[in-house]
Design a protein around this motif. Structure first.
Motif, mmCIF file in Angstrom:
data_model
loop_
_atom_site.group_PDB
_atom_site.id
_atom_site.type_symbol
_atom_site.label_atom_id
_atom_site.label_comp_id
_atom_site.label_asym_id
_atom_site.label_seq_id
_atom_site.Cartn_x
_atom_site.Cartn_y
_atom_site.Cartn_z
ATOM 1 N N GLN A 1 0.714 -1.212 0.122
ATOM 2 C CA GLN A 1 0.045 -0.036 0.005
ATOM 3 C C GLN A 1 0.898 1.306 -0.035
ATOM 4 O O GLN A 1 0.729 2.321 -0.778
ATOM 5 C CB GLN A 1 -0.963 -0.082 1.132
ATOM 6 C CG GLN A 1 -1.916 1.104 1.255
ATOM 7 C CD GLN A 1 -3.197 1.010 0.511
ATOM 8 O OE1 GLN A 1 -3.255 -0.017 -0.058
ATOM 9 N NE2 GLN A 1 -4.002 1.954 0.846
ATOM 10 N N ARG B 1 3.059 1.834 -3.404
ATOM 11 C CA ARG B 1 2.369 1.791 -4.671
ATOM 12 C C ARG B 1 2.430 3.439 -5.403
ATOM 13 O O ARG B 1 2.437 4.458 -4.483
ATOM 14 C CB ARG B 1 0.880 1.194 -4.816
ATOM 15 C CG ARG B 1 0.092 2.226 -3.837
ATOM 16 C CD ARG B 1 -1.112 1.380 -3.332
ATOM 17 N NE ARG B 1 -2.009 2.380 -2.607
ATOM 18 C CZ ARG B 1 -2.913 2.856 -2.409
ATOM 19 N NH1 ARG B 1 -3.780 2.612 -3.764
ATOM 20 N NH2 ARG B 1 -3.468 3.540 -1.548
ATOM 21 N N ASP C 1 0.341 4.157 -8.290
ATOM 22 C CA ASP C 1 -1.265 4.570 -8.452
ATOM 23 C C ASP C 1 -2.068 4.243 -7.304
ATOM 24 O O ASP C 1 -2.213 2.981 -6.671
ATOM 25 C CB ASP C 1 -1.687 3.513 -9.567
ATOM 26 C CG ASP C 1 -3.159 3.550 -9.755
ATOM 27 O OD1 ASP C 1 -3.813 4.305 -9.424
ATOM 28 O OD2 ASP C 1 -3.749 3.134 -10.883
ATOM 29 N N LYS C 2 -2.740 5.416 -6.536
ATOM 30 C CA LYS C 2 -3.205 5.129 -5.105
ATOM 31 C C LYS C 2 -4.853 5.014 -5.713
ATOM 32 O O LYS C 2 -5.556 5.201 -4.550
ATOM 33 C CB LYS C 2 -2.995 6.503 -4.436
ATOM 34 C CG LYS C 2 -1.494 6.534 -4.397
ATOM 35 C CD LYS C 2 -0.922 6.444 -3.133
ATOM 36 C CE LYS C 2 0.617 6.769 -2.922
ATOM 37 N NZ LYS C 2 1.175 5.909 -1.870
ATOM 38 N N THR C 3 -5.315 4.558 -6.459
ATOM 39 C CA THR C 3 -6.695 4.675 -6.846
ATOM 40 C C THR C 3 -7.464 3.309 -6.233
ATOM 41 O O THR C 3 -8.557 3.400 -6.020
ATOM 42 C CB THR C 3 -7.108 4.376 -8.438
ATOM 43 O OG1 THR C 3 -6.472 3.618 -8.817
ATOM 44 C CG2 THR C 3 -6.650 5.952 -8.930
ATOM 45 N N GLU C 4 -6.800 2.573 -5.816
ATOM 46 C CA GLU C 4 -7.229 1.089 -5.415
ATOM 47 C C GLU C 4 -6.502 0.765 -3.965
ATOM 48 O O GLU C 4 -5.346 0.605 -4.172
ATOM 49 C CB GLU C 4 -7.323 -0.045 -6.274
ATOM 50 C CG GLU C 4 -8.005 -1.145 -5.869
ATOM 51 C CD GLU C 4 -7.893 -2.215 -6.872
ATOM 52 O OE1 GLU C 4 -7.735 -3.478 -6.667
ATOM 53 O OE2 GLU C 4 -8.389 -1.916 -8.195
ATOM 54 N N ARG C 5 -7.369 0.676 -2.796
ATOM 55 C CA ARG C 5 -6.447 0.026 -1.849
ATOM 56 C C ARG C 5 -6.126 -1.384 -1.803
ATOM 57 O O ARG C 5 -6.606 -2.278 -2.666
ATOM 58 C CB ARG C 5 -7.520 0.135 -0.554
ATOM 59 C CG ARG C 5 -7.760 1.628 0.073
ATOM 60 C CD ARG C 5 -8.393 1.467 1.377
ATOM 61 N NE ARG C 5 -7.857 0.818 2.293
ATOM 62 C CZ ARG C 5 -8.832 0.065 3.275
ATOM 63 N NH1 ARG C 5 -10.073 -0.079 3.208
ATOM 64 N NH2 ARG C 5 -8.017 -0.576 4.204
ATOM 65 N N ILE C 6 -4.907 -1.724 -1.264
ATOM 66 C CA ILE C 6 -4.476 -3.146 -1.037
ATOM 67 C C ILE C 6 -4.565 -3.544 0.253
ATOM 68 O O ILE C 6 -4.020 -2.815 1.174
ATOM 69 C CB ILE C 6 -2.960 -3.131 -1.772
ATOM 70 C CG1 ILE C 6 -2.916 -2.830 -3.089
ATOM 71 C CG2 ILE C 6 -2.315 -4.452 -1.402
ATOM 72 C CD1 ILE C 6 -1.597 -2.670 -3.679
ATOM 73 N N THR D 1 -7.337 -8.332 -0.279
ATOM 74 C CA THR D 1 -6.814 -8.387 -1.685
ATOM 75 C C THR D 1 -5.867 -9.294 -2.150
ATOM 76 O O THR D 1 -5.936 -10.293 -2.962
ATOM 77 C CB THR D 1 -6.248 -7.139 -1.873
ATOM 78 O OG1 THR D 1 -7.269 -5.843 -1.627
ATOM 79 C CG2 THR D 1 -5.880 -6.870 -3.277
#
Length: 83
Positions: free
Chosen positions: A14, A17, A19-24, A28
């Motif tokens: 997290q 990353r 690209d911060k558009t989707e949480r890990i 996940t």
């Protein structure tokens, strides 16, 4: 132990990353692990967890010693029946 390790890994991914558009999250990673296992299901063979792990190239589970020691204690519940 595995849950904590997954949570730690998810946090590291997290933070790293771009690209911060989707949480890990740990969930996940669990979904990815399930998809990977299903994709390699043709390679699975064996009668025990250890054999299944080896069939897909994984090392022995670090917590398998706990399972083995429980099994060796013979914790089979016996029920008495009255007729």
């Amino acid at each position: 132990m595995q849950v904590r390790e997954l949570e730690d890994l998810a946090r590291r991914l997290q933070k790293a990353r771009v690209d911060k558009t989707e949480r890990i999250t740990a969930n996940t990673l669990l979904r990815i692990a399930a998809d990977l296992l299903l994709a390699r299901s043709g390679e699975l063979s064996g009668d025990t967890e250890e054999q299944l792990r080896r069939s897909v190239g994984l090392p022995e589970n670090r917590s398998s010693g706990v399972r083995k020691s429980r099994a060796s204690r013979g914790t089979v519940e016996q029920r008495s029946t009255s007729v």
